[in-house]
Write an enzyme that holds these catalytic residues in place. Sequence first.
Site, PDB file in Angstrom:
ATOM      1  N   CYS A 182       3.922 -10.499  -7.337  1.00  0.00           N
ATOM      2  CA  CYS A 182       4.091  -9.147  -6.635  1.00  0.00           C
ATOM      3  C   CYS A 182       5.762  -8.550  -6.732  1.00  0.00           C
ATOM      4  O   CYS A 182       5.415  -7.540  -7.358  1.00  0.00           O
ATOM      5  CB  CYS A 182       4.745  -9.299  -5.116  1.00  0.00           C
ATOM      6  N   HIS A 184      -0.928 -16.290   4.431  1.00  0.00           N
ATOM      7  CA  HIS A 184       0.423 -16.658   4.712  1.00  0.00           C
ATOM      8  C   HIS A 184       0.492 -14.951   5.027  1.00  0.00           C
ATOM      9  O   HIS A 184      -0.161 -13.953   4.529  1.00  0.00           O
ATOM     10  CB  HIS A 184       1.012 -16.073   3.498  1.00  0.00           C
ATOM     11  N   HIS A 202       0.272  -9.731   5.951  1.00  0.00           N
ATOM     12  CA  HIS A 202      -1.564  -9.260   6.063  1.00  0.00           C
ATOM     13  C   HIS A 202      -1.983  -9.345   7.404  1.00  0.00           C
ATOM     14  O   HIS A 202      -1.670  -9.649   7.974  1.00  0.00           O
ATOM     15  CB  HIS A 202      -1.621 -10.480   5.298  1.00  0.00           C
ATOM     16  N   LYS A 237       3.229  -4.043   2.814  1.00  0.00           N
ATOM     17  CA  LYS A 237       1.789  -4.286   2.091  1.00  0.00           C
ATOM     18  C   LYS A 237       0.486  -4.709   2.019  1.00  0.00           C
ATOM     19  O   LYS A 237       0.210  -5.678   2.657  1.00  0.00           O
ATOM     20  CB  LYS A 237       2.430  -3.906   0.318  1.00  0.00           C
ATOM     21  N   ASP A 293       9.326  -9.240  -1.021  1.00  0.00           N
ATOM     22  CA  ASP A 293       8.843  -9.742  -0.935  1.00  0.00           C
ATOM     23  C   ASP A 293       9.633 -11.080  -0.477  1.00  0.00           C
ATOM     24  O   ASP A 293       9.319 -12.225  -0.691  1.00  0.00           O
ATOM     25  CB  ASP A 293       7.207 -10.553  -1.021  1.00  0.00           C
ATOM     26  N   ASP A 304       4.688  -8.361   2.667  1.00  0.00           N
ATOM     27  CA  ASP A 304       4.077  -8.412   2.194  1.00  0.00           C
ATOM     28  C   ASP A 304       2.952  -8.881   3.574  1.00  0.00           C
ATOM     29  O   ASP A 304       4.260  -9.602   5.285  1.00  0.00           O
ATOM     30  CB  ASP A 304       3.364 -10.700   2.135  1.00  0.00           C
TER      31      ASP A 304
HETATM   32  C1  VGL Z   1       2.081 -13.080  -3.033  1.00  0.00           C
HETATM   33  C2  VGL Z   1       1.134 -14.222  -3.771  1.00  0.00           C
HETATM   34  C3  VGL Z   1       0.520 -13.974  -2.534  1.00  0.00           C
HETATM   35  C4  VGL Z   1       4.096 -12.317  -4.155  1.00  0.00           C
HETATM   36  C5  VGL Z   1       1.494 -11.867  -2.404  1.00  0.00           C
HETATM   37  O1  VGL Z   1       4.665 -11.446  -3.259  1.00  0.00           O
HETATM   38  O2  VGL Z   1       4.581 -12.321  -4.928  1.00  0.00           O
HETATM   39  N1  VGL Z   1       1.953 -13.747  -4.108  1.00  0.00           N
HETATM   40  N2  VGL Z   1       0.976 -12.777  -1.956  1.00  0.00           N
HETATM   41 ZN    ZN Z   2       0.086 -11.607  -0.309  1.00  0.00          ZN
END
Ligand code: VGL
Ligand code: ZN
Length: 196
Positions: free
Chosen positions: A143, A79, A62, A104, A18, A60
Amino acid sequence: MEAESIELKPSDALLIVDVQSDFLPGGSLAVPRGNEVIAPINEMIRLFEERNMPIFASRDWHPPNHCSFREQGGPWPPHCIAQSAGAAFPRTLKLPARTRVVSKAMRPESDAYSCFEKTALTDQLKALGVRRLFVAGLATEYCVLNSVIDALQAGFHVLVLEDAIRAISQNEDDIKRARHAMVGRGAIWARSSQLR
Ligand code: VGL
Ligand code: ZN
């Protein structure tokens, strides 16, 4: 004392978790000093590239109405919305074209901190004969933590590169707790400069 060097083996893979613009300073869910992971990760990419060894990058990814967003009752600001600039890997991260990207948490109703959750990552790694993972990225206590736990659970040896991860929390106890959760399950704590 100088840290021991770690020799890369053909059954190793690099897993970059990420490292996306929204998690970097200026992004919508900025990880403090998150940009500092980029230089050590680029150096590791160079080592894995030289040997033509597997490089994975999770992201990530979304939908705009994702359940982890505050508007939907979740804990986070919006995000990493799929296809948005914030979801992109930063240009400063020197990912080779052959990088295997793992997306993901793509469905509105479920979140996934681990890049092993509802993805093909375990199968992809096993198909390549990978036995040991070098993990770097963001964020340490979300993550990275959950991906490392799942990797260990799936039977991989895991090294976490401490200079190539950063946490959302600036509370030392939170960071220590995350480290203990990983090391306590068998992860090895290491630094990118040890890799050879
Ligand atoms: C993450 C918060 C929300 C991460 C992803 O990649 O650590 N943290 N979504
Ligand atoms: Zn996230």
